[in-house]
Design a protein around this motif. Structure first.
Motif, PDB file in Angstrom:
ATOM      1  N   ARG A  91      54.927 118.395  -4.123  1.00  0.00           N
ATOM      2  CA  ARG A  91      55.493 119.605  -3.122  1.00  0.00           C
ATOM      3  C   ARG A  91      55.563 120.787  -3.876  1.00  0.00           C
ATOM      4  N   GLU A  92      56.140 120.650  -5.093  1.00  0.00           N
ATOM      5  CA  GLU A  92      56.411 122.004  -5.916  1.00  0.00           C
ATOM      6  C   GLU A  92      55.025 122.792  -6.140  1.00  0.00           C
ATOM      7  N   ILE A  93      53.980 122.003  -6.821  1.00  0.00           N
ATOM      8  CA  ILE A  93      53.035 122.450  -7.042  1.00  0.00           C
ATOM      9  C   ILE A  93      52.084 122.924  -5.702  1.00  0.00           C
ATOM     10  N   ALA A  94      52.125 122.347  -4.667  1.00  0.00           N
ATOM     11  CA  ALA A  94      51.476 122.677  -3.523  1.00  0.00           C
ATOM     12  C   ALA A  94      52.036 124.046  -2.935  1.00  0.00           C
ATOM     13  N   GLN A  95      53.373 124.086  -3.092  1.00  0.00           N
ATOM     14  CA  GLN A  95      53.830 125.501  -2.852  1.00  0.00           C
ATOM     15  C   GLN A  95      53.593 126.390  -3.694  1.00  0.00           C
ATOM     16  N   ARG A  96      53.496 126.279  -4.823  1.00  0.00           N
ATOM     17  CA  ARG A  96      53.406 127.131  -5.881  1.00  0.00           C
ATOM     18  C   ARG A  96      51.860 127.704  -5.848  1.00  0.00           C
ATOM     19  N   TYR A  97      50.984 126.579  -5.708  1.00  0.00           N
ATOM     20  CA  TYR A  97      49.470 126.965  -5.648  1.00  0.00           C
ATOM     21  C   TYR A  97      48.875 126.284  -4.445  1.00  0.00           C
ATOM     22  N   PRO A  98      49.162 126.869  -3.355  1.00  0.00           N
ATOM     23  CA  PRO A  98      48.535 126.301  -2.003  1.00  0.00           C
ATOM     24  C   PRO A  98      47.018 126.055  -1.994  1.00  0.00           C
ATOM     25  N   ARG A  99      46.255 126.869  -2.665  1.00  0.00           N
ATOM     26  CA  ARG A  99      44.857 126.642  -2.711  1.00  0.00           C
ATOM     27  C   ARG A  99      44.296 125.995  -3.821  1.00  0.00           C
ATOM     28  N   MET A 100      44.923 125.117  -4.782  1.00  0.00           N
ATOM     29  CA  MET A 100      44.620 124.597  -5.851  1.00  0.00           C
ATOM     30  C   MET A 100      43.581 123.551  -5.386  1.00  0.00           C
ATOM     31  N   PHE A 101      43.904 122.604  -4.366  1.00  0.00           N
ATOM     32  CA  PHE A 101      42.998 121.492  -3.629  1.00  0.00           C
ATOM     33  C   PHE A 101      42.389 121.832  -2.458  1.00  0.00           C
ATOM     34  N   THR A 102      41.298 121.766  -2.222  1.00  0.00           N
ATOM     35  CA  THR A 102      40.577 122.148  -1.095  1.00  0.00           C
ATOM     36  C   THR A 102      41.566 121.532   0.257  1.00  0.00           C
ATOM     37  N   HIS A 103      41.743 120.148   0.114  1.00  0.00           N
ATOM     38  CA  HIS A 103      42.368 119.856   1.329  1.00  0.00           C
ATOM     39  C   HIS A 103      43.821 120.392   1.525  1.00  0.00           C
ATOM     40  N   TRP A 104      44.277 121.017   0.721  1.00  0.00           N
ATOM     41  CA  TRP A 104      45.550 121.674   1.013  1.00  0.00           C
ATOM     42  C   TRP A 104      45.520 122.979   1.813  1.00  0.00           C
ATOM     43  N   ARG A 105      44.295 123.383   1.795  1.00  0.00           N
ATOM     44  CA  ARG A 105      44.224 124.475   2.845  1.00  0.00           C
ATOM     45  C   ARG A 105      44.237 124.178   4.151  1.00  0.00           C
ATOM     46  N   CYS A 106      43.885 123.184   4.375  1.00  0.00           N
ATOM     47  CA  CYS A 106      43.909 122.472   5.881  1.00  0.00           C
ATOM     48  C   CYS A 106      45.457 122.111   6.297  1.00  0.00           C
TER      49      CYS A 106
END
Length: 114
Positions: A91-106
């Motif tokens: 969760r921390e990584i996703a909040q810090r880098y929300p565009r790191m993985f393509t599916h996190w953009r969705c």
């Protein structure tokens, strides 16, 4: 008669099998960014093709990829082996880098109930 464009069960099973064949959780030699570089082009293609009309049907698929990422974190970092700590780190990584993985953009990890 109607047509409902979305991903079929067979197609979902096929791409899920492809993700399983990557054995992401065993690749502790790679960094998080290396994982992203490896899987992003393929996942982006699937999202563009299958998620064109009904991206919500891919939610289970995104959660499966996130589950493999959590397993990868637990395998790579001994101090993050407990599930709660690994989920918090993702969760921390996703909040810090929300565009790191393509599916996190969705749908990001924080928004998808992880």
């Amino acid at each position: 008669m109607s047509f409902d464009p979305g991903i079929s069960k067979d197609a979902l099973k096929k791409i899920s099998g492809e993700v399983r064949s990557w054995h992401l959780h065993t690749r502790s030699d790679l960094s998080f960014t290396d994982l992203a570089r490896r899987i992003n082009p393929v996942v982006a293609g699937w999202i563009n093709y299958y998620g064109r009309f009904r991206p919500s049907e891919l939610t289970r698929f995104w959660k499966r990829i996130n589950a493999y990422l959590v397993r990868w974190i637990r395998q790579k970092y001994e101090r993050l082996a407990p599930l709660r700590k690994a989920l918090a780190k993702l969760r921390e990584i996703a909040q810090r880098y929300p565009r790191m993985f393509t599916h996190w953009r969705c749908t990001t990890v924080a928004a998808s109930g992880w």
